[in-house]
Design a protein around this motif. Structure first.
Motif, mmCIF file in Angstrom:
data_model
loop_
_atom_site.group_PDB
_atom_site.id
_atom_site.type_symbol
_atom_site.label_atom_id
_atom_site.label_comp_id
_atom_site.label_asym_id
_atom_site.label_seq_id
_atom_site.Cartn_x
_atom_site.Cartn_y
_atom_site.Cartn_z
ATOM 1 N N ARG A 322 0.808 -1.213 0.000
ATOM 2 C CA ARG A 322 0.000 0.000 0.000
ATOM 3 C C ARG A 322 0.846 1.271 0.000
ATOM 4 O O ARG A 322 0.522 2.246 -0.684
ATOM 5 C CB ARG A 322 -0.920 0.022 1.224
ATOM 6 C CG ARG A 322 -1.882 -1.134 1.312
ATOM 7 C CD ARG A 322 -3.037 -0.956 0.364
ATOM 8 N NE ARG A 322 -4.011 -2.033 0.479
ATOM 9 C CZ ARG A 322 -5.156 -2.076 -0.162
ATOM 10 N NH1 ARG A 322 -5.478 -1.096 -0.983
ATOM 11 N NH2 ARG A 322 -5.970 -3.097 -0.021
ATOM 12 N N GLU A 323 1.927 1.226 0.778
ATOM 13 C CA GLU A 323 2.723 2.458 0.900
ATOM 14 C C GLU A 323 4.134 2.137 1.356
ATOM 15 O O GLU A 323 4.363 1.247 2.178
ATOM 16 C CB GLU A 323 2.048 3.413 1.892
ATOM 17 C CG GLU A 323 2.764 4.743 2.066
ATOM 18 C CD GLU A 323 2.032 5.674 3.006
ATOM 19 O OE1 GLU A 323 0.976 6.208 2.603
ATOM 20 O OE2 GLU A 323 2.494 5.858 4.154
ATOM 21 N N ILE A 324 5.084 2.866 0.804
ATOM 22 C CA ILE A 324 6.473 2.866 1.267
ATOM 23 C C ILE A 324 6.865 4.323 1.469
ATOM 24 O O ILE A 324 6.644 5.160 0.580
ATOM 25 C CB ILE A 324 7.417 2.196 0.248
ATOM 26 C CG1 ILE A 324 7.053 0.718 0.064
ATOM 27 C CG2 ILE A 324 8.870 2.320 0.696
ATOM 28 C CD1 ILE A 324 7.893 0.018 -0.992
ATOM 29 N N ALA A 325 7.419 4.628 2.610
ATOM 30 C CA ALA A 325 7.774 6.018 2.916
ATOM 31 C C ALA A 325 9.168 6.100 3.523
ATOM 32 O O ALA A 325 9.550 5.278 4.362
ATOM 33 C CB ALA A 325 6.755 6.631 3.881
ATOM 34 N N LEU A 326 9.930 7.066 3.085
ATOM 35 C CA LEU A 326 11.259 7.362 3.621
ATOM 36 C C LEU A 326 11.267 8.812 4.074
ATOM 37 O O LEU A 326 11.008 9.723 3.273
ATOM 38 C CB LEU A 326 12.325 7.137 2.555
ATOM 39 C CG LEU A 326 13.768 7.466 2.945
ATOM 40 C CD1 LEU A 326 14.239 6.548 4.082
ATOM 41 C CD2 LEU A 326 14.696 7.353 1.746
ATOM 42 N N ASN A 327 11.514 9.031 5.368
ATOM 43 C CA ASN A 327 11.455 10.376 5.942
ATOM 44 C C ASN A 327 12.740 10.704 6.693
ATOM 45 O O ASN A 327 13.418 9.811 7.226
ATOM 46 C CB ASN A 327 10.264 10.502 6.902
ATOM 47 C CG ASN A 327 8.934 10.390 6.188
ATOM 48 O OD1 ASN A 327 8.585 11.224 5.360
ATOM 49 N ND2 ASN A 327 8.184 9.334 6.505
ATOM 50 N N TYR A 328 13.012 12.010 6.732
ATOM 51 C CA TYR A 328 14.152 12.499 7.512
ATOM 52 C C TYR A 328 13.725 13.735 8.283
ATOM 53 O O TYR A 328 13.194 14.692 7.704
ATOM 54 C CB TYR A 328 15.333 12.847 6.605
ATOM 55 C CG TYR A 328 16.497 13.458 7.352
ATOM 56 C CD1 TYR A 328 17.245 12.703 8.246
ATOM 57 C CD2 TYR A 328 16.828 14.806 7.177
ATOM 58 C CE1 TYR A 328 18.303 13.261 8.949
ATOM 59 C CE2 TYR A 328 17.891 15.372 7.869
ATOM 60 C CZ TYR A 328 18.623 14.591 8.771
ATOM 61 O OH TYR A 328 19.669 15.162 9.463
ATOM 62 N N SER A 329 13.943 13.681 9.596
ATOM 63 C CA SER A 329 13.618 14.812 10.472
ATOM 64 C C SER A 329 14.905 15.517 10.872
ATOM 65 O O SER A 329 15.855 14.875 11.351
ATOM 66 C CB SER A 329 12.890 14.327 11.734
ATOM 67 O OG SER A 329 11.652 13.742 11.407
ATOM 68 N N LEU A 330 14.936 16.822 10.653
ATOM 69 C CA LEU A 330 16.123 17.596 11.011
ATOM 70 C C LEU A 330 16.354 17.535 12.512
ATOM 71 O O LEU A 330 15.405 17.603 13.301
ATOM 72 C CB LEU A 330 15.974 19.053 10.577
ATOM 73 C CG LEU A 330 16.581 19.395 9.204
ATOM 74 C CD1 LEU A 330 15.855 18.662 8.097
ATOM 75 C CD2 LEU A 330 16.553 20.905 8.978
ATOM 76 N N PRO A 331 17.611 17.400 12.948
ATOM 77 C CA PRO A 331 17.904 17.334 14.389
ATOM 78 C C PRO A 331 17.597 18.665 15.078
ATOM 79 O O PRO A 331 17.628 19.738 14.468
ATOM 80 C CB PRO A 331 19.399 17.011 14.421
ATOM 81 C CG PRO A 331 19.934 17.494 13.113
ATOM 82 C CD PRO A 331 18.828 17.297 12.128
ATOM 83 N N GLN A 332 17.315 18.579 16.366
ATOM 84 C CA GLN A 332 16.985 19.773 17.146
ATOM 85 C C GLN A 332 18.158 20.749 17.232
ATOM 86 O O GLN A 332 17.964 21.949 17.402
ATOM 87 C CB GLN A 332 16.550 19.363 18.557
ATOM 88 C CG GLN A 332 15.199 18.664 18.610
ATOM 89 C CD GLN A 332 14.069 19.560 18.120
ATOM 90 O OE1 GLN A 332 14.053 20.762 18.426
ATOM 91 N NE2 GLN A 332 13.157 18.989 17.361
ATOM 92 N N SER A 333 19.377 20.236 17.082
ATOM 93 C CA SER A 333 20.539 21.122 17.138
ATOM 94 C C SER A 333 20.518 22.146 16.010
ATOM 95 O O SER A 333 21.012 23.272 16.166
ATOM 96 C CB SER A 333 21.825 20.296 17.083
ATOM 97 O OG SER A 333 21.860 19.513 15.891
ATOM 98 N N LEU A 334 19.934 21.763 14.865
ATOM 99 C CA LEU A 334 19.803 22.703 13.750
ATOM 100 C C LEU A 334 18.557 23.563 13.898
ATOM 101 O O LEU A 334 18.568 24.756 13.596
ATOM 102 C CB LEU A 334 19.767 21.941 12.424
ATOM 103 C CG LEU A 334 21.036 21.202 12.014
ATOM 104 C CD1 LEU A 334 20.818 20.463 10.695
ATOM 105 C CD2 LEU A 334 22.199 22.187 11.876
#
Length: 402
Positions: A322-334
């Motif tokens: 149904r779905e494939i997802a690739l995500n990246y969350s910026l670190p809090q330091s930035l």
């Protein structure tokens, strides 16, 4: 709190639930009124005229009633690292609001009324949790198993079956004592051994009655989701598998008539002996080994094979990513340098990534059904060319939280 739960290192959470709910489904606005419309050029020229709606409403129609008992159990293990949810339900549906097929002599093509009683039972199991956690790496998973079946308890008066979506020689039906809904289609005539009976004069199969060929809801559905995480990166996927049901493939039907099906070219457009066939004699049924069909180039496929609608009742088994997802969350330091942004995630997503169907399902997705204005909403199982095929899509997501 129960000490036996709190103090052991395995079972960390237990919850049992029982619920009962009664809900009613009602008609939409103005559906109770049989309206008149003004057709173009009726009765003639500019003379004003009106015609009655083709849907007749039962004057005693009532709300549809659903009563459900549900029993649930929720368990947590290893400090809630893993969990198991189980539920069982029993639903009784009465006075179903259904568009039935009246006599054509009435001038209507649909009669909206209440019919019978349905009994539905089913259960659902879900197992999930964190399978692996090492440093910044994690693996979460979830597996779900669902099984349910609805049986027709009664219809109305002495009726034993009623058509939901009626296409003449095939359609979906509610049949007393059977799973709901059922596909019925014009079928082959078969001998006691299950062989197709042919006409010995032409070699063509005999066209039989309209018979039931199975239910259109799956025996069970298995769904699974998995997510891998490392620091701010996550990769997730969702899949499901369903089986144990059938559907009518209108796409295959139409391709047969136009000569574009694989079956119509399977013999090189030549006459052939119909496989696993027999014919009747005074001594009983005899295996057919040498009487070929007639009109193998075109006539057989259009006038005989295409008229036996059993040929287009297909296995509705499917497996879908149904779905494939690739995500990246910026670190809090930035993000700390941007005071008004709390979280920022960018990702790539693919939906309807892969669909695998049973052999023979080439022109229709079993989940997609045709809908006409006269079709009953319960009449699932007719899939074909009136619906667009499912679309695979790719996208980029940007999620910002302030």
């Amino acid at each position: 709190a129960f000490p036996a739960i709190v103090d052991n290192g395995v079972l960390s959470f237990v919850k049992a639930t029982v619920s009962n709910a009664t809900v009613y489904n009602d008609l939409g606005v103005y559906q109770l009124n049989e309206r008149y419309s003004q057709p173009a050029y009726f009765p003639m020229g500019d003379v004003n005229g009106f015609e009655a709606a083709r849907t007749v409403v039962d004057p005693d129609i009532k709300k549809e009633k659903l009563n459900t008992w549900e029993y649930g159990l929720n368990l947590g293990f290893l400090n809630d690292r893993f969990y198991l949810d189980a539920s069982y339900f029993n639903t009784k549906t009465t006075d179903l609001i259904t568009a039935t097929t009246p006599s054509f002599a009435s001038g209507a093509n649909s009669y909206l009324t209440n019919i019978g009683e349905l009994s539905s039972t089913g259960y659902e199991l879900t197992l999930g949790g964190t399978l692996l956690r090492v440093g910044d790496f994690g693996w979460n998973f979830n597996v779900n198993y669902t099984s349910y079946e609805t049986e027709v308890v009664s219809i109305k008066d002495d009726l034993k079956e009623i058509a939901l979506d009626n296409f003449g020689t095939y359609g979906t039906y509610a049949i007393v004592g059977q799973a709901f809904p059922q596909i019925k289609a014009q079928s082959y005539v078969r001998d006691p051994q299950g062989r197709v009976v042919i006409n010995p004069a032409t070699g063509n199969p005999l066209i039989g009655d309209v018979l039931a060929h199975g239910k259109t809801t799956p025996d069970y559905i298995i769904g699974a989701s998995s997510e891998l995480t490392f620091k701010g990166i996550s990769l997730s996927a969702t899949v499901d598998y369903r089986t144990g049901h059938v559907y009518y493939s209108q796409g295959n039907d139409q391709m047969e008539f136009t000569g574009r099906s694989l079956e119509s070219v399977s013999s090189g457009r030549q006459d052939f002996v119909f496989p696993n066939s027999s014919y009747e004699t005074d001594a009983g049924f005899v295996e057919n080994t040498n009487i070929p069909i007639s009109g193998g180039r075109m006539g057989f496929w259009q006038n005989t094979f295409n008229e036996i609608k059993e040929n287009y009742v297909k296995d509705a088994t499917s497996f879908k990513i149904r779905e494939i997802a690739l995500n990246y969350s910026l670190p809090q330091s930035l993000l700390s340098r941007i005071e008004f942004v709390k979280k920022l995630t960018i990702g790539f997503v693919s939906r309807n990534t892969l669909t695998l169907l049973a052999p023979g399902s080439r022109f229709s997705d079993p989940e997609f059904r045709n809908t006409r204005s006269t079709d009953d909403t319960n009449g699932i199982g007719i899939g074909g060319y009136l619906q667009s095929p499912p679309t695979r899509s790719y996208g980029v997501n940007l999620n910002v939280e302030f």
